[in-house]
Design a protein around this motif. Structure first.
Motif, short mmCIF file in Angstrom:
data_model
loop_
_atom_site.label_atom_id
_atom_site.label_comp_id
_atom_site.label_asym_id
_atom_site.label_seq_id
_atom_site.Cartn_x
_atom_site.Cartn_y
_atom_site.Cartn_z
N THR A 197 0.81 -1.21 0.00
CA THR A 197 0.00 0.00 0.00
C THR A 197 0.85 1.26 0.00
O THR A 197 1.98 1.27 0.51
N HIS A 198 0.30 2.31 -0.55
CA HIS A 198 0.86 3.65 -0.35
C HIS A 198 0.46 4.13 1.04
O HIS A 198 -0.52 3.63 1.63
N TYR A 199 1.19 5.09 1.55
CA TYR A 199 0.86 5.65 2.86
C TYR A 199 1.14 7.14 2.86
O TYR A 199 1.92 7.67 2.06
N HIS A 277 10.08 -3.76 1.36
CA HIS A 277 9.85 -2.98 0.14
C HIS A 277 9.43 -1.54 0.42
O HIS A 277 8.60 -0.97 -0.30
N ASP A 278 9.97 -0.95 1.46
CA ASP A 278 9.62 0.43 1.79
C ASP A 278 10.25 1.37 0.76
O ASP A 278 11.47 1.37 0.58
N GLU A 279 9.41 2.14 0.08
CA GLU A 279 9.87 3.05 -0.97
C GLU A 279 9.32 4.45 -0.70
O GLU A 279 8.31 4.85 -1.29
N PRO A 280 9.95 5.22 0.15
CA PRO A 280 9.45 6.58 0.39
C PRO A 280 9.51 7.47 -0.84
O PRO A 280 8.78 8.45 -0.93
N ASP A 281 10.35 7.12 -1.82
CA ASP A 281 10.49 7.91 -3.04
C ASP A 281 9.70 7.36 -4.22
O ASP A 281 9.90 7.78 -5.36
N PHE A 288 4.87 0.59 0.90
CA PHE A 288 5.60 -0.52 1.52
C PHE A 288 4.73 -1.77 1.56
O PHE A 288 3.51 -1.73 1.31
N SER A 289 5.38 -2.91 1.87
CA SER A 289 4.70 -4.18 2.04
C SER A 289 4.55 -4.50 3.53
O SER A 289 5.42 -4.18 4.33
N ILE A 290 3.43 -5.17 3.84
CA ILE A 290 3.18 -5.62 5.21
C ILE A 290 2.69 -7.05 5.17
O ILE A 290 1.76 -7.38 4.43
N PHE A 291 3.31 -7.91 5.95
CA PHE A 291 2.77 -9.25 6.20
C PHE A 291 2.41 -9.29 7.69
O PHE A 291 3.28 -9.07 8.53
N ALA A 292 1.16 -9.54 7.98
CA ALA A 292 0.69 -9.55 9.36
C ALA A 292 0.03 -10.88 9.67
O ALA A 292 -0.80 -11.38 8.89
N ARG A 293 0.41 -11.47 10.81
CA ARG A 293 -0.13 -12.76 11.21
C ARG A 293 -0.60 -12.69 12.66
O ARG A 293 0.01 -12.04 13.51
#
Length: 296
Positions: A197-199, A277-281, A288-293
């Motif tokens: 997602t974008h943030y 995959h955090d890409e502030p630019d 960025f990517s998030i895997f949540a368990r």
């Protein structure tokens, strides 16, 4: 009397049929090349069947297909997306598991998920053109497990009652009018979720950054689950008029601050949250990517 009255009409019909046959014989004697050229009607394909014909039947492709398919579609080679490979590796084996994909777009990620052989794979897409492109890809890539359904997944998640082992929602959260509610629904339907997602971020996008131009109004704060969630409202500014548009259902949508996404996931019971995959630019805005368990 009746038999005599029919005979003139019968003779007239016979003459017309004979003249038509003579005309066809004339064409035949000169060979097929003498037949008048005819333009195919707009919705028909003159050439032989091909995979490219299937792709060309729909406009606005964003994604490419694997090279072995031999077609030209979109530019994005997401059939080998490293973000999805990371998420699937974080989850572990998919055999025997039930997977839900939200917003499959053109089934590139669906294809990658199916290669891990889950027991079931349901993909829900709201964009009619994207849904049809998914069906083309399903045929061209011979997908056997994946099922595609057309509709808005948000109200469906509210009422379905179904649970999944993994929900994949890549490129979805930041298109939602109510992204907070989507995170709540994901927590009700699965113990493992993947998000790309974008943030929102004033640090990554300071005032004057052109990526802020889509923002509308002031920042919003919502108190939920003991968390203050900061959002920024955005507009597509008419981008939805293009056939390749791949945004959300409504023009106004919200981006959540990065830290608030992570904090809210924790408050919703996901006690194992990993990022990559955090890409502030990123050219469209920080992502960025998030895997949540949720551990048992």
């Amino acid at each position: 009397m009746t038999s005599w009255s029919i005979r003139p009409a019968a003779r007239s019909i016979s003459r017309r049929l004979r003249r038509a046959a003579e005309a066809l014989d004339g064409f035949a004697s000169d060979g097929p090349s003498s037949l008048p050229a005819a333009a195919a009607l707009d919705n028909y394909v003159e050439g032989p069947p091909s995979a490219q014909n299937a792709v060309d039947a729909l406009q606005g492709w964003n994604m490419a297909l694997p090279p072995e398919v031999g077609v030209t579609a979109g530019a994005g080679a997401f059939y080998a997306d490293p973000r999805i490979l990371w998420a699937l590796d974080e989850f572990g084996p998919l055999e025997g598991r039930k997977v839900l994909e939200l917003g499959p777009l053109e089934a590139s990620h669906t294809y990658m998920i199916e290669q891990r052989r889950p027991a079931s794979l349901l993909a829900v897409e709201a964009n009619r053109l994207s849904f049809l492109r998914c069906l083309v890809v399903k045929e061209l890539l011979d997908l056997k497990i994946a099922r595609f359904e057309l509709g808005n997944f948000a109200p469906w998640l509210e009422t379905t009652g179904r649970r999944f082992d993994l929900i994949v929602a890549s490129g979805v959260l930041y298109h939602m009018a109510n992204p907070i509610r989507l995170l709540e629904l994901l927590s009700l339907r699965a113990d493992s979720v993947y998000l790309w997602t974008h943030y929102a971020s004033d640090e990554a996008m300071p005032p004057g950054d052109p990526r802020r131009m889509a923002f509308v109004g002031e920042a919003e704060v919502c108190e939920t689950h003991g968390v203050s969630v900061r959002c920024r409202k955005r507009s597509y500014w008419g981008a939805w008029k293009n056939s390749s548009f791949c945004g959300g259902l409504y023009d106004l949508h919200r981006w959540i601050e990065k830290d608030d996404i992570l904090t809210l996931l924790g408050a919703l019971g996901f006690d194992d949250v990993r990022t990559a995959h955090d890409e502030p630019d990123h050219h469209n805005g920080p992502a960025f990517s998030i895997f949540a368990r949720r551990s048992r």
